[in-house]
Design a protein around this motif. Structure first.
Motif: not given
Length: 279
Positions: A113-116, A185-194, A176-183
């Protein structure tokens, strides 16, 4: 004597005209009403309370920075954790944060997973998050490194090298990574915000540990194209203390200004106003 062009009253005896005194101009305001004082008192207290609250928030930020720096220094000096001691439940996780650990396992390249929107040296990019399958069948998510993104297409997953076979990973335990505001981008897929632990465990089918690890630079990972010169947390609390002092001073100024305006500001007397009009 008057002429046809005169618009004012004639002056008796040829003397100078009497000065007109504007009663409205000489009207002296009296003391403010009780209602007015109460309204401004409420306004002053609201402004003072807001400024004080912001000052307390800056003190809290300073305390967090100082505590984080002390924790990193303290636990970084401790002996590394054994791989078998890595937390298996959420309650024991915080006691291991920032501890050094060496793990052996296999990268699960199918669930990278790539966190953008993660930056390094002011450049936008991704944190590369990859599950490490441990010998006991469980897995821990590792923040393998940082890689720059494509400016033309921020959602494009970069190409990385995921070593096959057993690897040795030198890392630090982290929450575990803290949650960022998600524009959106969805919660699945290779590229995601959280990256949500429960969601990721369900989609990957892995028995994930409640903590993650941050891989450190070592000879074994030097050529994979990922950066691991992780910046140290900002431990400069002096700036926050300065901001706190400014907010507290502003809070005191709000109350002081109210007291001065309502009780100590000099108000002209009626005699002063008449004397000023006659002069």
């Amino acid at each position: 004597m008057t002429n046809d062009y005169s618009t004012g009253p004639a002056v008796a005896g040829g003397g100078s005209p009497e000065p007109r005194i504007d009663d409205d101009a000489n009207r002296v305001p009296g003391p403010p009403s009780t209602r007015s004082r109460l309204v401004w008192l409420v306004v002053a207290f609201i402004c003072a309370a807001l400024a004080a609250r912001l000052g307390l928030w800056q003190l809290s930020r300073a305390h967090q920075k100082t505590s984080a720096a002390e924790l990193i220094a303290e636990r970084g000096a401790m002996a590394p954790l054994s791989a078998e001691a890595l937390a298996r439940d959420a309650a024991s996780g915080p006691d291991q944060w920032q501890r050094r650990i060496t793990l052996r396992g296999r990268w699960d390249g199918g669930h990278v997973v790539f966190l953008m929107n993660r930056t390094m040296d002011d450049r936008p990019g991704f944190f590369v998050m990859t599950p490490l399958r441990l010998p006991d069948g469980s897995a821990v998510v590792a923040q393998r490194g940082w890689i720059a993104g494509d400016p033309a297409d921020p959602m494009r997953a970069p190409a990385i090298v995921t070593p096959a076979g057993e690897v040795r990973v030198e890392a630090r335990v982290a929450p575990w990574p803290s949650r960022w505001f998600d524009f959106s981008h969805g919660a699945d897929g290779k590229v995601r915000q959280n990256l949500e632990r429960a969601t990721f465990a369900a989609e990957s089918g892995l028995a994930l540990r409640p903590v993650m690890v941050v891989e450190q630079a070592a000879a074994g990972n030097a050529g994979d194209g990922l950066r691991r010169d992780w910046p140290a947390p900002d431990s400069n609390a002096v700036t926050n203390y300065g901001y706190a002092a400014q907010w507290f001073a502003m809070s005191a100024a709000c109350l002081g200004l109210y007291v001065w305006v309502q009780f100590f500001r000099r108000r002209p007397l009626n005699g002063d106003a008449v004397a000023a009009a006659d002069s």
